[in-house]
Design an enzyme around this catalytic site. Sequence first.
Site, PDB file in Angstrom:
ATOM      1  N   ASN A   8       0.861  -1.357   0.108  1.00  0.00           N
ATOM      2  CA  ASN A   8       0.030   0.032   0.019  1.00  0.00           C
ATOM      3  C   ASN A   8       0.832   1.230   0.082  1.00  0.00           C
ATOM      4  OD1 ASN A   8      -1.897   2.045   0.244  1.00  0.00           O
ATOM      5  ND2 ASN A   8      -2.650   1.423   2.493  1.00  0.00           N
ATOM      6  N   TRP A   9       1.052   1.834  -1.166  1.00  0.00           N
ATOM      7  CA  TRP A   9       2.052   2.886  -1.470  1.00  0.00           C
ATOM      8  C   TRP A   9       1.275   4.102  -1.028  1.00  0.00           C
ATOM      9  CZ3 TRP A   9       3.782   1.352  -6.983  1.00  0.00           C
ATOM     10  CH2 TRP A   9       4.933   0.203  -6.704  1.00  0.00           C
ATOM     11  N   LYS A  10       0.000   4.168  -0.427  1.00  0.00           N
ATOM     12  CA  LYS A  10      -0.575   5.580  -0.438  1.00  0.00           C
ATOM     13  C   LYS A  10      -0.254   6.726  -1.109  1.00  0.00           C
ATOM     14  CE  LYS A  10      -0.458   3.625   4.412  1.00  0.00           C
ATOM     15  NZ  LYS A  10      -0.401   3.729   5.848  1.00  0.00           N
ATOM     16  N   HIS A  96     -10.272   2.208   4.790  1.00  0.00           N
ATOM     17  CA  HIS A  96      -8.855   2.112   5.492  1.00  0.00           C
ATOM     18  C   HIS A  96      -9.118   3.239   6.594  1.00  0.00           C
ATOM     19  CE1 HIS A  96      -4.683   3.200   6.073  1.00  0.00           C
ATOM     20  NE2 HIS A  96      -4.471   2.387   5.558  1.00  0.00           N
ATOM     21  N   GLU A 172      -6.518  -3.656  11.064  1.00  0.00           N
ATOM     22  CA  GLU A 172      -5.582  -2.568  10.958  1.00  0.00           C
ATOM     23  C   GLU A 172      -5.753  -1.710  12.432  1.00  0.00           C
ATOM     24  OE1 GLU A 172      -3.245  -1.926   7.142  1.00  0.00           O
ATOM     25  OE2 GLU A 172      -4.991  -0.483   7.439  1.00  0.00           O
ATOM     26  N   GLY A 178       1.682   3.024  10.629  1.00  0.00           N
ATOM     27  CA  GLY A 178       2.745   3.918  10.597  1.00  0.00           C
ATOM     28  C   GLY A 178       3.297   4.395  11.842  1.00  0.00           C
ATOM     29  N   SER A 215       2.284  -1.638  10.483  1.00  0.00           N
ATOM     30  CA  SER A 215       3.727  -1.643  10.828  1.00  0.00           C
ATOM     31  C   SER A 215       4.307  -3.055  10.861  1.00  0.00           C
ATOM     32  CB  SER A 215       4.152  -1.220  12.560  1.00  0.00           C
ATOM     33  OG  SER A 215       3.397   0.242  12.468  1.00  0.00           O
TER      34      SER A 215
HETATM   35  P1  PGA Z   1       2.151   0.844   7.554  1.00  0.00           P
HETATM   36  O1  PGA Z   1       0.483   0.951   6.811  1.00  0.00           O
HETATM   37  O2  PGA Z   1       2.560  -0.393   7.247  1.00  0.00           O
HETATM   38  O3  PGA Z   1       3.015   2.003   7.175  1.00  0.00           O
HETATM   39  O4  PGA Z   1       1.812   0.646   9.160  1.00  0.00           O
HETATM   40  C1  PGA Z   1      -0.021   0.062   6.827  1.00  0.00           C
HETATM   41  C2  PGA Z   1      -1.382   0.277   6.209  1.00  0.00           C
HETATM   42  O5  PGA Z   1      -1.707   1.640   6.231  1.00  0.00           O
HETATM   43  O6  PGA Z   1      -2.062  -0.406   5.443  1.00  0.00           O
END
Ligand code: PGA
Length: 250
Positions: A8-10, A96, A172, A178, A215
């Site tokens: 997930n590159w956001k 999300h 999640e 993050g 994370s």
């Molecule tokens: P992260 O993000 O691995 O940077 O915690 C996961 C996500 O938001 O899908």
Amino acid sequence: MEHLYIANWKMKFTFNEAVEFATTHYKQLIQLGENKNTIALAPSFEALYPLVEIFKETPVKICAQNCSRHLGGSFTGQVAPESLHQVGCSYCIIGHNEHRTELQEDIQAIAQKCIHLLDNDITPVMCIGENRESYEQKRTLEALSEQLEPLLHMIRERTVVHSYLTPYIAYEPSWSIGTGQVAPMDHLEMVFSWLTEQVHALNHDIPWKLLYGGSVTPENVGDLKKIDKIRGFLIGKASLNFQTFEKIVQ
Ligand code: PGA
């Protein structure tokens, strides 16, 4: 066991960076997807089509980061599930935490998106998770229940069963996204057992599978893979570096 790994590159890669990542690591990404695991890349909207073209006829799948709750019409700035299907996306993330907080996405919208995605042959990846306060007050299951129950009821009432698609529910915890913080194993085992029971009790017609996100790193993924109900991972930060992503998959 076979796992799904979604990078997930956001909004962290620009268009050029997403295409460069895909072309630079083209062969290695295909190799990662050639064994029993499935690899899906989730760039932002504008990079979906180029990535689909790059990975055409390879095992690497492309995942959208969101879609409209509507099928079409006067919705400036939105992208219809049908268009994502025409572009060649295989998966789409919905619900999300960053959609819920930043875009005020509600349960009704998430359920509608899920139904439209299934109708358009795209596998939904529906995210749920408690916030830090609920976690600290040991109210995780209550918080998850509030999100999951109405969603599964709405989906059960409205969807035709597409047995060939296996939609995903991604757990999640918002406080894990993050932050570098991952809940202890006993908490995760408890949540995934509960989720398995809930999903079966509330929506047994649809073959939901479960993912974990928040994370994920090469250091913690070994332990996470020991939880057999986890069938894959949503990986944010650690997917931006190919070597780190590769270590997670391997
Ligand atoms: P992260 O993000 O691995 O940077 O915690 C996961 C996500 O938001 O899908």
